[in-house]
Design an enzyme around this catalytic site. Structure first.
Site, PDB file in Angstrom:
ATOM      1  N   ASP A 225      23.088  -5.491  27.139  1.00 50.18           N
ATOM      2  CA  ASP A 225      23.260  -4.719  25.899  1.00 50.18           C
ATOM      3  C   ASP A 225      22.755  -5.490  24.682  1.00 50.18           C
ATOM      4  OD1 ASP A 225      24.240  -2.279  26.461  1.00 50.18           O
ATOM      5  OD2 ASP A 225      26.212  -2.600  25.583  1.00 50.18           O
ATOM      6  N   LYS A 247      17.902  -1.466  23.443  1.00 52.80           N
ATOM      7  CA  LYS A 247      16.997  -0.775  22.523  1.00 52.80           C
ATOM      8  C   LYS A 247      15.963   0.010  23.274  1.00 52.80           C
ATOM      9  CE  LYS A 247      17.095  -4.352  19.082  1.00 52.80           C
ATOM     10  NZ  LYS A 247      16.564  -5.664  19.265  1.00 52.80           N
ATOM     11  N   MET A 360      32.202   0.061  14.223  1.00 53.43           N
ATOM     12  CA  MET A 360      31.037   0.904  13.912  1.00 53.43           C
ATOM     13  C   MET A 360      31.287   1.716  12.639  1.00 53.43           C
ATOM     14  SD  MET A 360      30.290   2.209  17.786  1.00 53.43           S
ATOM     15  CE  MET A 360      31.982   2.155  18.322  1.00 53.43           C
TER      16      MET A 360
HETATM   17  C1  LIG Z   1      29.564  -0.173  20.473  1.00 54.16           C
HETATM   18  S1  LIG Z   1      30.835  -1.110  19.761  1.00 54.16           S
HETATM   19  C2  LIG Z   1      31.132  -2.235  21.037  1.00 54.16           C
HETATM   20  C3  LIG Z   1      32.458  -2.912  20.934  1.00 54.16           C
HETATM   21  C4  LIG Z   1      32.664  -3.931  22.021  1.00 54.16           C
HETATM   22  N1  LIG Z   1      32.772  -3.294  23.294  1.00 54.16           N
HETATM   23  C5  LIG Z   1      33.903  -4.777  21.761  1.00 54.16           C
HETATM   24  O1  LIG Z   1      34.870  -4.726  22.521  1.00 54.16           O
HETATM   25  O2  LIG Z   1      33.878  -5.544  20.787  1.00 54.16           O
HETATM   26  C6  LIG Z   1      29.959  -2.055  18.573  1.00 54.16           C
HETATM   27  C7  LIG Z   1      30.838  -2.448  17.394  1.00 54.16           C
HETATM   28  O3  LIG Z   1      31.656  -3.550  17.731  1.00 54.16           O
HETATM   29  C8  LIG Z   1      31.880  -4.319  16.570  1.00 54.16           C
HETATM   30  N2  LIG Z   1      31.365  -5.682  16.825  1.00 54.16           N
HETATM   31  C9  LIG Z   1      30.798  -6.125  17.943  1.00 54.16           C
HETATM   32  N3  LIG Z   1      30.515  -7.445  17.832  1.00 54.16           N
HETATM   33  C10 LIG Z   1      30.909  -7.812  16.611  1.00 54.16           C
HETATM   34  C11 LIG Z   1      30.905  -9.033  15.898  1.00 54.16           C
HETATM   35  N4  LIG Z   1      30.429 -10.169  16.449  1.00 54.16           N
HETATM   36  N5  LIG Z   1      31.400  -9.066  14.651  1.00 54.16           N
HETATM   37  C12 LIG Z   1      31.904  -7.961  14.090  1.00 54.16           C
HETATM   38  N6  LIG Z   1      31.935  -6.770  14.717  1.00 54.16           N
HETATM   39  C13 LIG Z   1      31.457  -6.697  15.957  1.00 54.16           C
HETATM   40  C14 LIG Z   1      31.147  -3.660  15.440  1.00 54.16           C
HETATM   41  O4  LIG Z   1      32.036  -2.771  14.804  1.00 54.16           O
HETATM   42  C15 LIG Z   1      30.073  -2.902  16.180  1.00 54.16           C
HETATM   43  O5  LIG Z   1      29.581  -1.823  15.418  1.00 54.16           O
END
Ligand SMILES: C[S@@+](CC[C@H](N)C(=O)[O-])C[C@H]1O[C@@H](n2cnc3c(N)ncnc32)[C@H](O)[C@@H]1O
Length: 468
Positions: A225, A247, A360
């Protein structure tokens, strides 16, 4: 003496030159070291292939180094990296396996620390495994012709009971296990593939679990991913096939159905597929779709949990997400709204004392502000935004409900970010960490925003009631 101990293992001729020798060297000399009692002169270097200087006399060492360099010979001066043209890394010797640890002369103490850790990790007779594997190579090659199955058999041997028996010196046990592995490898027409859905955590490579690391090392195919930190892929085998699905050609997410197809296709080939996801696969990770597609194809699937972004981001700014008396529940919500309005229980979220994390939500932040204020949330409700949590590019902003949308644009936050609502260090009796930026509008500006939000919500209600 240390160097001599090492050099004694070589098949080359080792000449040791000194005006006198200590007892230890004389006793150790045996037939492999040729001791010559003499002062150093440059012609002593004639015929040498490689030179070491270890005299405890810096002037003499410098003369030896100059002489060697003039003859274009490799020279190593003990504790003298500036006079050397090659270095001797610390080694862990488990013949025929050798691990070399070099710091380019910068910090030998660190090299020693790493060496002792590796030594503790590799039993003294570890090399025996490699020697036995070499003897078996041809037989395994001839017995198991399928390369994927063959790799499995080798893994079973080198990581399972055969290894334990060899290291314990149990010859009978090792033979029995070897025959068992070869027979079961031979009996399988096609290797059985599998899928592991692995949560890779928020970004910092150290934040993946040991189990995730083991599965990564075993994987034949990696389906990766967008939010998975590239450094995490270093844990995988170098020959593992990597398929990026974060992507599409225009930077969009690859279609979920296509990802499902890839997982099934690769596992049916007999591969062990590691499906790598950011954070935890079960939190906004579309894990269910992938699990049912894989299961429908009769392929075993296992889920390896990861640290989700909200937990990691909260930890990285020292912000507890529950408090024994004040914050008794913590919710995660998504701000994604590809299919229209954000469908959340705004009245519940706007209640005093609510705490939640928005994933998100950077793009849809204005809608959160509008809906929450309209549902009665206080404009001064604390908001903390953590962007790129746990990565070196992490940024964090403390704001409030009235101001956080402006904070996002003023600070240029683009995400990935987690937006915490209803959580504050002060409520936990903690002070805000210094690295957190702040962005809070004046009360007057906030009130204006609250009025605008209320008007917008009133208009929405009128439309719904048919009064417009
Ligand atoms: C599709 S979701 C996936 C979430 C992922 N499965 C999790 O448990 O963190 C993607 C969102 O996770 C959050 N996210 C993921 N990595 C992040 C990081 N390193 N810092 C801040 N937000 C993060 C953001 O809100 C991003 O838009």
């Amino acid at each position: 003496m240390q160097k001599l101990r090492l050099l004694r293992k070589t098949t080359g001729r080792v000449r040791v030159l000194a005006p006198h020798f200590c007892e230890e060297i004389e006793q150790a000399a045996g037939t492999t070291l040729h001791l010559e009692q003499a002062e150093f002169t440059e012609d002593a270097l004639d015929g040498a292939a490689i030179v070491f200087a270890a005299s405890d006399d810096p002037e003499l060492d410098a003369r030896v180094a100059a002489g060697a360099m003039a003859r274009n010979l490799p020279i190593n001066v003990v504790d003298g990296p500036a006079l050397s043209n090659f270095i001797m890394p610390a080694i862990v010797d488990r013949d025929p396996i050798v691990v070399a640890i070099g710091t380019e002369g910068t910090a030998p103490i660190l090299a020693r620390e790493i060496k002792s850790r590796i030594e503790a990790f590799l039993p003294a007779n570890f090399g025996e495994l490699a020697r036995r594997a070499k003897d078996l190579r041809q037989r395994v090659q001839e017995t198991i012709t399928d390369p994927v199955l063959r790799r499995r058999v080798w893994e079973n041997l080198l990581q399972g009971r055969w290894r334990a028996a060899v290291l314990a010196g149990d010859r009978t046990g090792a033979t029995t296990e070897l025959e068992r592995q070869l027979a079961s490898g031979e009996a399988q027409a096609q290797p059985l593939g599998s899928v592991a859905l692995i949560g890779c955590g928020p970004g910092e490579p150290d934040l993946i679990t040991l189990k995730a690391q083991q599965y990564l090392q075993a994987a034949d195919v990696l389906v990766v991913d967008r939010l998975v930190t590239p450094a995490i892929l270093e844990y995988a085998r170098r020959d593992a096939v990597r398929i990026d699905v974060g992507k599409g050609p225009e930077g969009d997410s690859a279609l979920q159905e296509e990802i499902n197809r890839i997982l099934v296709r690769e596992a049916l080939k007999g591969h062990r597929v590691a499906r790598l996801k950011g954070g935890d696969a079960f939190v906004f990770g579309r894990a269910a779709e992938e699990m049912s597609a894989v299961r429908a194809a009769g392929i075993p699937i296992e889920v390896v949990p990861g640290i989700t972004a909200a937990h990691a981001c909260a930890a990285s700014v020292g912000l507890p997400v529950t408090l024994r008396t004040k914050v008794r529940q913590f919710t995660v919500v998504t701000g994604a709204s590809a299919d229209g309005p954000i469908d959340l229980d705004w009245t519940a979220l706007a209640q005093p004392g609510q705490a939640f994390a928005i994933y998100m939500g950077v793009r849809t932040a204005p809608r959160f502000r509008e809906q929450l204020l309209a549902a009665g949330a206080a404009p001064r409700t604390p908001v903390v935004i953590v962007e790129n949590g746990t990565l070196t590019s992490q940024r964090s902003v403390a704001s409030d409900l009235g101001s956080f949308v402006d904070a996002i644009s003023a600070k240029g936050i683009r995400g990935p970010a987690v937006i915490f609502v209803g959580l504050d260090w002060a409520d936990a009796g903690l002070s805000r960490p210094d690295q957190i930026e702040t962005y809070i509008l004046s009360p007057a500006q906030s009130d204006t925003l609250a009025n605008i939000a209320n008007d917008a919500a009133a208009r929405t209600r009128s439309i719904v009631d048919g009064r417009c």
